[in-house]
Design a protein around this motif. Sequence first.
Motif, PDB file in Angstrom:
ATOM      1  N   ASP A   1       0.872  -1.181   0.000  1.00  0.00           N
ATOM      2  CA  ASP A   1       0.000   0.000   0.000  1.00  0.00           C
ATOM      3  C   ASP A   1       0.906   1.228   0.000  1.00  0.00           C
ATOM      4  O   ASP A   1       1.757   1.370   0.887  1.00  0.00           O
TER       5      ASP A   1
ATOM      6  N   GLU B   1       0.582   6.928   6.636  1.00  0.00           N
ATOM      7  CA  GLU B   1       0.076   7.729   5.522  1.00  0.00           C
ATOM      8  C   GLU B   1      -0.438   9.096   5.938  1.00  0.00           C
ATOM      9  O   GLU B   1      -1.640   9.296   6.083  1.00  0.00           O
TER      10      GLU B   1
ATOM     11  N   HIS C   1      -2.464   2.211   9.176  1.00  0.00           N
ATOM     12  CA  HIS C   1      -2.965   0.902   9.630  1.00  0.00           C
ATOM     13  C   HIS C   1      -1.883  -0.165   9.532  1.00  0.00           C
ATOM     14  O   HIS C   1      -0.952  -0.046   8.737  1.00  0.00           O
TER      15      HIS C   1
ATOM     16  N   GLU D   1       2.330   7.864   1.401  1.00  0.00           N
ATOM     17  CA  GLU D   1       2.206   6.635   2.191  1.00  0.00           C
ATOM     18  C   GLU D   1       3.292   5.632   1.799  1.00  0.00           C
ATOM     19  O   GLU D   1       3.613   5.481   0.628  1.00  0.00           O
TER      20      GLU D   1
ATOM     21  N   ALA E   1       1.327   0.599   7.566  1.00  0.00           N
ATOM     22  CA  ALA E   1       1.176   1.577   6.481  1.00  0.00           C
ATOM     23  C   ALA E   1       0.989   2.938   7.133  1.00  0.00           C
ATOM     24  O   ALA E   1      -0.011   3.178   7.805  1.00  0.00           O
TER      25      ALA E   1
HETATM   26 MG    MG Z   1      -3.299   2.778   3.389  1.00  0.00          MG
END
Ligand code: MG
Length: 248
Positions: free
Chosen positions: A105, A201, A168, A232, A199
Motif C-alpha cells: 500500500d 500515511e 494501519h 504513504e 502503512a
Molecule cells: Mg493505506
Amino acid sequence: MVTLKTSKELAKMKVAGSITAQALQVGGAAVRPGATTGEINRKIHEFIVSKGAKPSFLGYGGFPGSACISVNDEIIHGIPGKRVIREGDIVSIDVGAIVDGYQGDTAGTFAAGEISERAQALLDATRESLLAAIAVMQPGKRLGDIGNAVQSYVEARGFGVVRNYVGHGIGREMHEEPEVPNYGRPGHGVRLVPGMVLAVEPMITEHSPANSVLKDHWTVVTNDHGLAAHFEHTIAITDDGPVILTLP
Ligand code: MG
C-alpha cells in the motif's frame, strides 16, 4: 490483535511492496495537464495485472477503481473517471496490490505541470513528515512517536493533520490492527516490535483538516476547499530499524 510477520512473510511483502511502488511510479508519470484520472487509473491497473498481481482497491467495499485518485481539495478516496487534470493541479494517487497473498500500500501526490509555491510547500512537507515518521520507527518506540513526528513537522509549517482517517497495520489484509494516527503524544500507545508492518500515511491539508465525504460516497474533500496532500509507505519494523517495503 497485531499480527507479527516472519522473515519469510516480510520477503513476500517486499515483493508486493515493490510492485505497488512501481505502479505508483506508472501513475505519477501519467499525471499531466489534459490526462483524465480514468486514464491514470487504467495505466496503473494494466501495470499491476501485467505483473501477475491483483489490484487490492478494485471492488474493496465496492470501490470502482484500481487506484484512488484525488485532485486538489480532495484528500483521499477519489474515484477515477472523466475528470481532466489541469495545469497547476496536485494529484494524489493511492494504490495497493496483492502478490502471493500479501499486500502493498503506497501513495504520493504529484504535480501537473507548474504548481504554486504554496502547493509545492504542502507536497514537500507531507513527504518529509512521512520520512520523519519512518525515522522514529525503531523497535521500542511507540505509535504516539510516529504520529507526533508527522504532526509536529507539518503543524510547525502551518499545515493541518487529518484526524478522522489514519494509517494501519497491513499483511494478508490491507487493513490490520493497529490504527496509526498522524498525531499523537511521544511515548504513548502500542510499542513497536520487530515483525510489525505498518502503512503510515500522512494526509495533510493546506488549512483546516475538517473534511466531508462527497455524494459519491467515497471522495473525501476539505470543507474549506484548501489543498490536500497524501504520501504513504508500507514499513516493516525490524531489529535493524525500519525497512520501507514500498520501494520500486
Ligand atoms: Mg493505506
